[in-house]
Design an enzyme around this catalytic site. Sequence first.
Site, PDB file in Angstrom:
ATOM      1  CG  HIS A   1      -1.903  -1.100   0.922  1.00  0.00           C
ATOM      2  ND1 HIS A   1      -2.857  -1.029   0.208  1.00  0.00           N
ATOM      3  CD2 HIS A   1      -2.428  -2.087   1.560  1.00  0.00           C
ATOM      4  CE1 HIS A   1      -3.726  -2.412   0.481  1.00  0.00           C
ATOM      5  NE2 HIS A   1      -3.432  -2.670   1.295  1.00  0.00           N
TER       6      HIS A   1
ATOM      7  CE1 TYR B   1      -4.855   2.898   9.268  1.00  0.00           C
ATOM      8  CE2 TYR B   1      -5.833   1.988  10.524  1.00  0.00           C
ATOM      9  CZ  TYR B   1      -4.389   1.472  10.201  1.00  0.00           C
ATOM     10  OH  TYR B   1      -3.846   0.923   9.841  1.00  0.00           O
TER      11      TYR B   1
ATOM     12  N   PRO C   1      -3.302  -2.118  17.878  1.00  0.00           N
ATOM     13  CG  PRO C   1      -5.365  -3.717  17.451  1.00  0.00           C
ATOM     14  CD  PRO C   1      -4.568  -2.641  18.461  1.00  0.00           C
TER      15      PRO C   1
ATOM     16  CE  LYS D   1       4.664   2.422  13.086  1.00  0.00           C
ATOM     17  NZ  LYS D   1       4.946   1.674  12.275  1.00  0.00           N
TER      18      LYS D   1
ATOM     19  CE1 TYR E   1      -0.787   2.507  10.016  1.00  0.00           C
ATOM     20  CE2 TYR E   1       0.066   2.639   7.436  1.00  0.00           C
ATOM     21  CZ  TYR E   1      -0.895   1.913   8.444  1.00  0.00           C
ATOM     22  OH  TYR E   1      -1.441   1.128   8.154  1.00  0.00           O
TER      23      TYR E   1
HETATM   24  C1  PHB Z   1      -5.010  -5.785   9.775  1.00  0.00           C
HETATM   25  O1  PHB Z   1      -4.787  -6.089   8.618  1.00  0.00           O
HETATM   26  O2  PHB Z   1      -5.171  -6.727  10.463  1.00  0.00           O
HETATM   27  C2  PHB Z   1      -4.418  -4.523  10.772  1.00  0.00           C
HETATM   28  C3  PHB Z   1      -4.661  -3.838   9.749  1.00  0.00           C
HETATM   29  C4  PHB Z   1      -4.155  -2.457   9.961  1.00  0.00           C
HETATM   30  C5  PHB Z   1      -3.686  -1.782  11.413  1.00  0.00           C
HETATM   31  C6  PHB Z   1      -4.278  -3.047  12.068  1.00  0.00           C
HETATM   32  C7  PHB Z   1      -4.577  -4.655  11.746  1.00  0.00           C
HETATM   33  O3  PHB Z   1      -3.626  -0.829  11.992  1.00  0.00           O
END
Ligand code: PHB
Length: 395
Positions: A76, A205, A296, A300, A388
């Site tokens: 990504h 997000y 999460p 990180k 990030y």
């Molecule tokens: C996931 O794809 O499980 C995932 C992606 C981004 C995050 C947390 C989990 O910040």
Amino acid sequence: MTQLTRTQVVIVGAGPAGLFLAHLLHRQGIESVVLDTRTREEIEQTIRAGVLEDWTADLMRELGLGARMDREAHFHTGITLQHGQTRCHLDLMELTGGKRVTVYPQHEVLRDLIAGLEAAGGQMLFGVRDVDLREVTAARPRVTFRRREDGPLETLEGDFVAGCDGSQGGSRQFIEGRTEYQKVYPFGWLGILVEAPPSHHELIYARHERGFALLSTRSSTVQRLYIQCGAGEHVSAYPDERIWQELRARLAAPDWQLTEGRIFQKGIVGLRSFVTDRMQQGPLFIAGDAAHIVPPTGAKGLNLAVADAVYLFRGLEQFYRDGHRERLERYSETCLRRVWRAERFSWSMTTMLHVDPTENAFEQRIHVADLEYVTHSRAAATALAENYVGLPLDG
Ligand code: PHB
């Protein structure tokens, strides 16, 4: 009499920190044995998140373990932040001068690491029992265990012990005079795996008045989605239809449709930030979740564990090369500089994107202002993107 085996580095825990460390040591001709109480199947099948920073993905390739990742992972170059129904695309690549992230779940990383170590002749013992860590800080550090329930007690002695046994592991207890810092968030994440093609080309997000939502992906046929839920809630409170209602509401945007499908896995995790301010005691060094936890939201956790493994490897490599201990002595300090920055970022993403029921209206409006700031200011967006994609290993 227990059977005694000697090695150079005893690695307790076959997670990302332990297995990356074993690979790095092996490549340098330093011998280790990795022990884990879990079976190989449990380790390979426990579904975990996984966002790899570029240097972590490059390390996989350098270790000769990148082929499946390069075929199956999702790369990504941007992420989407959403507030209410308004979306904002953050071009990570452009904001960071060429960096991107790799979505490749942790259990897939572990499968590749285990297979690679096995092929290279590395020693791993899974499903061990009666692990006794009481001598890990002794002058001749050792761990005792049994390979099977009725097997003989064995002792593994090394020059060093790496405690990579996760947040619930026992190794942290042997670090004397440590201070622990913690924040437990009053919410959790309900995560699902869904049989459906992607709804969007990148991660979303979302902050919504009903709570946080995250849309991620696993493959062209499997999607990963999360919603904020109550801290102590159980999956039984979330029949499929309730989950879809929440996802439809929280991710709604003009001219966009969520692709739905069969939910084939559901689970809830609590969110927590945690740091131990000393990560070593004599010959014992702890790494990864044994020493620190991040929620999460900032993606990180895996990268921090791998960074610890790299720093510990550098210290051990210096010691075995010329007998110097400077890098080992600075291990905690080196790790913690990066850890605290990642803690700050993970906390800020978490508070910005979740609705905390214990906060008052003023505090909640501040988080909305944070989100407005990163979606309207290039400077703020650049700072988010820089964190990030991951801060430099030597920063
Ligand atoms: C996931 O794809 O499980 C995932 C992606 C981004 C995050 C947390 C989990 O910040």
